[in-house]
Design a protein around this motif. Structure first.
Motif: not given
Length: 161
Positions: A30-32, A34, A60-64, A66, A102-103
């Motif tokens: 899943k991607y969000s 940026d 998924d807006e909360s995905s790591k 971006k 982002t993690e």
């Protein structure tokens, strides 16, 4: 005897159907979204990416992971024949996009896509068909770029470089 043959045939066909419909488990990330640069064209790119990711169940807006991108359109005039009777304008749309984890704070993918179209334009400034053609071609080019990005995302393994 007929019942036994029928039972064997139905059991065989049931096994074949069960084996043929077994699909492998494909991990879909899943991607969000940026920052998407490019002004109004960037807004169009963001909306199209958002829609395609939602339709593919990849958003998924909360995905790591971006996604950031930038889009640019370049217009070039060129003459296609010797007697200068049909001037054309070429519109090349270029997008650079990247995916960052982002993690782990690492770059996963960095790629560029380019799509080009042209149209025969009217030589006078009073024709609105030129502006309409430019707007439509920019939209079509952006849609093609988004399709390429989604195809690339579905085939990626999301490993850090």
């Amino acid at each position: 005897m007929l019942k036994i043959k029928l039972l064997i045939l139905s059991l065989t066909s049931l096994i074949l159907i069960a084996c043929s419909s077994n699909q492998p488990n494909i991990v879909q990330y899943k991607y969000s979204l940026d920052y998407i640069g490019g002004g109004f064209d960037g807004l169009l790119l963001r909306n199209l990416l958002n829609n395609h990711l939602q339709n593919s169940d990849l958003l998924d807006e909360s995905s790591k992971f971006k996604i950031s991108a930038n889009i640019d359109h370049v217009l070039n005039v060129y003459v296609t024949n010797i007697d200068n009777t049909s001037d054309r304008e070429n519109i090349t749309s270029s997008t650079s996009f990247s995916i960052v984890n982002t993690e782990k704070n690492c770059l996963i993918m960095n790629d560029n896509f380019s799509v080009s179209q042209f149209y025969i334009y009217a030589s006078s400034e009073k024709y609105f068909s030129n502006q309409i053609a430019i707007k439509e071609i920019k939209k079509n080019n952006t849609e093609e770029i988004v399709k390429k990005i989604i195809t690339k995302l579905k085939a990626s393994n999301m490993q850090c470089n």
